[in-house]
Design an enzyme around this catalytic site. Structure first.
Site, PDB file in Angstrom:
ATOM      1  N   ILE A  77     -25.320  23.815 -35.698  1.00 32.33           N
ATOM      2  CA  ILE A  77     -24.061  23.862 -34.418  1.00 32.33           C
ATOM      3  C   ILE A  77     -22.841  23.609 -33.773  1.00 32.33           C
ATOM      4  CG2 ILE A  77     -24.746  23.474 -31.678  1.00 32.33           C
ATOM      5  CD1 ILE A  77     -26.949  25.172 -33.132  1.00 32.33           C
ATOM      6  N   CYS A 136     -21.136  12.211 -39.365  1.00 32.17           N
ATOM      7  CA  CYS A 136     -19.841  13.090 -38.677  1.00 32.17           C
ATOM      8  C   CYS A 136     -18.577  13.018 -39.849  1.00 32.17           C
ATOM      9  CB  CYS A 136     -19.814  13.128 -37.604  1.00 32.17           C
ATOM     10  SG  CYS A 136     -20.148  13.265 -36.683  1.00 32.17           S
ATOM     11  N   GLY A 271     -38.321  16.646 -32.763  1.00 28.82           N
ATOM     12  CA  GLY A 271     -36.578  17.281 -32.565  1.00 28.82           C
ATOM     13  C   GLY A 271     -37.434  18.962 -32.643  1.00 28.82           C
TER      14      GLY A 271
END
Ligand SMILES: Cc1cc2nc3c(=O)[nH]c(=O)nc-3n(C[C@H](O)[C@H](O)[C@H](O)COP(=O)(O)O)c2cc1C
Length: 309
Positions: A77, A136, A271
């Site tokens: 995403i 990240c 999730g």
């Protein structure tokens, strides 16, 4: 007798993070919670973790972003989100009226980004904690993810802790050589709790089109396929730190959640299961309660870590 499911996730933090039960939503799978609040009584959950938030709004990665494999889901995403300012302006006032705590998941390209996000979220009504996504890439250091190495994971943790008094959960990536070293480093850097795991690096090839099945080429694998991996990492991390551990990865039933709790987790995140069953988190909570009642377990504390060898 109704079992006591409450759990304190930030015992060392002045504000604390007390949940009425151990089931929360995993970041990125229920948006801002506001969408799901139309589908079921989201306030029955222990906590809501919202979509990963960055300093500026982001459009995310190229399509296609989701791909179903034989035994799990691949996603890339890429942080599609409204940015922290819009989150504070438009979402936090709604959360402030909820009885369920909302935790904001944050991501950045640099240590300074994380610190700035934590600073902006500090003291905002409706926000009960921060979950730091260290999966990240560190743009200034050539793109290696912060969570891959203990040193960079600790740096992000310390920077966030220095700029907020909110409880801080650091979310670990499984894409590291030594999960216990990273868990210990973030605990030493002051994390109030850790959550794990984020998605496992993966991809798929569309053999007819002769190209990767997802736009970003590499994505993250989630769902039942990753549960044994997640469970092993939770087991190892729980043995290495003395702060609360939150388990995540492929949890689709109350019994899955109990496994994580018995491995040493104090709470769980749900999730991908919410994609096939929007009520999954509530069903899992119900499953935990039924198991505890049937087994005569009076409180969660009785079974946290009870399955460790
Ligand atoms: C579509 C999707 C979006 C996600 N977005 C985020 C995110 O923004 N931040 C984050 O820390 N984790 C994100 N995750 C990872 C999940 O929160 C979770 O750690 C992972 O999916 C494993 O749990 P599961 O197997 O129950 O899905 C995302 C996962 C999916 C499937």
């Amino acid at each position: 007798m109704i079992p006591d499911l409450s759990i304190q996730l930030a015992p060392k933090n002045g504000q604390g993070l007390l949940l009425t039960n151990p089931v929360m939503t995993a970041s990125g799978t229920v948006g801002y919670g506001t969408e799901f609040s139309q589908v079921f009584d989201i306030e029955k959950l222990g906590a809501i973790i919202c979509k990963g938030t960055t300093l500026e709004p982001r459009e995310g990665n190229p399509q296609p972003r989701l791909f179903e494999t034989a035994s799990g889901m691949l996603n890339s995403i890429g942080w599609q989100n409204i940015g922290v300012k819009a989150l504070i302006k438009d979402k936090s006032p709604i959360w402030a009226s909820w009885r369920v705590p909302v935790i904001v998941n944050i991501g950045g390209d640099s240590v300074e980004d994380y610190a700035q996000l934590a600073r902006e979220l500090d003291g905002v009504a409706g926000i009960s904690g921060i979950e730091v996504n260290i999966s990240c890439p560190n743009v200034k250091a050539g793109g290696a993810v912060f969570g891959a190495e203990p040193e960079s994971a600790a740096k992000v943790t310390a920077a966030v802790k220095a700029t907020t008094s909110l409880p801080v959960i650091v979310k670990l990536t499984p894409n590291t050589a030594d999960i216990t070293a990273v868990a210990s480093a973030v605990a030493d850097a002051g994390a109030d709790a850790i959550s794990l795991i984020n998605t496992l690096k993966g991809t798929a090839i569309d053999i007819r089109k002769r190209r990767p099945a997802i736009g970003n080429i590499i994505g993250g694998l989630s769902g039942p396929a990753i549960k044994p991996v997640a469970l092993a990492m939770v087991y190892d991390a729980a043995g290495a730190v003395d702060i609360p551990v939150i388990g995540c990865g492929g949890i689709s039933s109350g019994e899955d959640a109990i496994e994580f709790i018995m491995a040493g987790a104090c709470a769980v995140q749900v999730g991908s299961a919410s994609f096939s069953n929007p009520h999954a988190a509530l069903d899992i909570l119900e499953g935990i309660m039924q198991f505890m009642e049937k087994e005569g377990i009076k409180s969660l504390g009785e079974i946290i870590g009870a399955g460790r060898g």
